[in-house]
Design an enzyme around this catalytic site. Structure first.
Site, short mmCIF file in Angstrom:
data_model
loop_
_atom_site.label_atom_id
_atom_site.label_comp_id
_atom_site.label_asym_id
_atom_site.label_seq_id
_atom_site.Cartn_x
_atom_site.Cartn_y
_atom_site.Cartn_z
N SER A 59 43.13 33.22 48.09
CA SER A 59 44.53 33.48 48.34
C SER A 59 45.08 34.68 47.57
O SER A 59 46.21 35.09 47.78
CB SER A 59 45.34 32.23 47.98
OG SER A 59 45.21 31.89 46.61
N LYS A 69 50.67 37.98 41.32
CA LYS A 69 50.52 37.25 42.56
C LYS A 69 51.77 36.41 42.80
O LYS A 69 52.31 35.80 41.87
CB LYS A 69 49.28 36.35 42.48
CG LYS A 69 49.01 35.49 43.71
CD LYS A 69 47.78 34.62 43.50
CE LYS A 69 47.51 33.70 44.67
NZ LYS A 69 46.31 32.87 44.45
N SER A 110 39.83 31.28 45.19
CA SER A 110 40.87 32.23 45.57
C SER A 110 40.97 33.49 44.71
O SER A 110 41.74 34.39 45.03
CB SER A 110 42.24 31.54 45.58
OG SER A 110 42.31 30.62 46.65
#
Length: 487
Positions: free
Chosen positions: A161, A85, A185
């Site tokens: 996210s 990520k 997230s």
């Protein structure tokens, strides 16, 4: 590489791919080239925003040359292609925009402790995944890189996210990818994309070389398709760095070993309604959670209906304050990088609202917010007395469309009122520091995934229950229309 062969490999989880390499049936470089082939065929998803192909090829070739995979010394994940990520998983020398236009040319100068552990496990890193700016949103549609497409449907968000990671795993580009979770997230995108999403307990891993994020709300882990992959990845990163302000006690046995043990009957509290104001829980979601409760009861666990109490208004106020302060940190990072004051048009509108409030948030207000969350943690824990696990929805409704969870609402508190009306219970795992896992146990009539969440003080029991549910209510054969695998 032949696309058919590359796609057939996608059907294997991370442990399955590593086992092929360990048996000498495939090289790490071939596993990587297959993943790159799948990624190139799925560019429409916009899941990966930074290619690190040559870096990955060099790492895979070194693994093959050292014969690590075939001499019996390789770990359970050695040689598996892996994505990071683009937030909270920095890799020295690699771009790290964190979804922000103000940081579009930023390059990390340090490798995160977590990423070092991934590399020590011989996971082959070859790209970075899309994320909303600074992880502020439970959707992944930053103006810098554009929205990530959910492999299940282009009409719904992949969540955030960690939405880029979730889309990449759900499509079969990779069997697992890293994520981070500050108010849901990891679990929100897991719910939106039909995946396993575990938020570990606080301090299970280290944020070194930086400080803790969001005053300890955030923790890092991964998105996977199988429970055993989540456990293996957690084994790889469990521990603390020297000097960490706090750490979690080590588990009595590795998480993967615990999957082989049948858990003692658990006292499970079932809560289907949201603790935050809003439209309530969709009947489809309620049905999925209740079906999960019946399955757990059939496995010998005790199910009671109820919910731990806490002051939802105080929680929302405190979360808003912590985010205003966190976003000023983003502003300062951007200013140092740019060598000037960043402009408003270099940030998302909702981020700018948080920053402007953060500029006037006092130190006392910040300290009071932390104290308030600690008080609500104690209320929550007292409400769980007599129960081991909390069973709830992940999202209160099926995956929402785009342009819902990233819009400015005038104030930071108003922004989180909208988020919590969709996510419900997810944030309380971050507030309390408890572990929490979302499992793809439900499905809508039109085939979209519904996540069900289990929350407990530590991860072992969650992984054991998840393994039981993976057998009782299997999800392996449910694939999105954007699936790249062989079947």
């Amino acid at each position: 590489m032949d696309a058919t062969f590359a796609n057939e490999l996608a059907d294997l989880d991370a442990i399955g791919q590593a086992a092929l390499a360990a048996a000498g049936e495939i090289s790490a470089l071939e596993l990587l080239e297959a993943a790159i082939t799948r990624l190139e065929s799925a560019r429409r998803l916009n899941a990966v925003i930074t290619d690190l192909f040559e870096r990955g090829r060099d790492q895979a070739a070194a693994l093959d040359a050292a014969a690590t995979l075939r001499n019996g010394s390789a770990g359970a994940l050695a040689g598996v292609p892996f994505l990071l990520k683009d937030l909270g998983a920095s890799l020295a020398g690699a771009p790290e925009a964190m979804g922000s236009r103000a940081l579009r040319t930023y390059v990390a100068d340090q490798t995160a402790w977590l990423v070092e552990r991934y590399l020590q496990a011989d996971l082959v890193v070859f790209g970075k995944t899309n994320t909303p700016e600074w992880g502020n949103h439970c959707t992944t549609e930053p103006s810098l890189f554009g929205p990530t497409v959910n492999p299940w449907s282009p009409a719904i968000t992949p969540g955030g996210s960690s939405g880029g990671s979730a889309a990449a795993v759900a499509a079969g580009i990779v069997p697992a990818a890293s994520g981070g979770d500050g108010t849901g997230s990891i679990r929100v995108p897991a719910s939106c994309c039909g995946l396993v999403g575990l938020k570990p307990r606080r301090a299970r891993t280290s944020f070194a070389p930086g400080g803790h994020l969001l005053d300890g709300l955030a923790v890092e882990h991964a998105l996977t398709r199988t429970v055993r992959d989540s456990a293996a990845l957690l084994d790889a990163v469990t521990g603390s760095a020297p000097g960490d302000p706090y750490n979690a006690p080590l588990p009595p046995q590795p998480f993967t070993a615990a999957l082989d043990l049948v858990p003692a009957p658990q006292r499970i509290l079932l809560a289907t309604e949201s603790p935050f104001p809003g439209p309530g829980t969709d009947p489809l979601v309620t049905a999925a959670v209740e079906a999960t409760a019946r399955a757990l009861a059939g496995l010998g666990h005790r199910i009671d209906t109820g919910a731990p109490s806490f002051d939802a208004d105080a929680v929302a106020d405190a979360i808003a304050v912590l985010h205003t302060v966190s976003n000023v940190q983003l502003y300062n990072l951007a200013a140092a990088h740019l060598g000037r004051e960043p402009r408003e048009d270099e940030f998302e509108p909702s981020t700018w609202v948080m920053m402007r409030e953060g500029f006037t948030t006092s130190g006392v207000a910040h300290a009071d917010a932390v104290d308030s969350l600690h008080a609500q943690t104690r209320r929550f824990a007292a409400g769980m007395a007599g129960h081991d696990v909390l069973l709830t929805p992940t999202l209160l409704a099926p995956p929402p469309p785009y342009r819902v969870l990233d819009q400015p609402r005038g104030t930071t508190r108003a922004f989180f009122d909208v988020e919590f009306a969709h996510t419900g219970w997810t944030t309380m795992a971050n507030v309390t520091g408890w572990a929490s896992i979302s499992l793809p146990l439900g499905v809508t009539p039109d085939g979209l995934p519904i996540g069900v969440q289990l929350t407990a003080p530590e991860e072992t029991i969650l992984l054991q229950l998840a393994a039981q549910l993976e057998t009782a209510l299997p999800w392996a054969d449910r694939r999105p229309s954007g699936w790249l695998g062989g079947h």
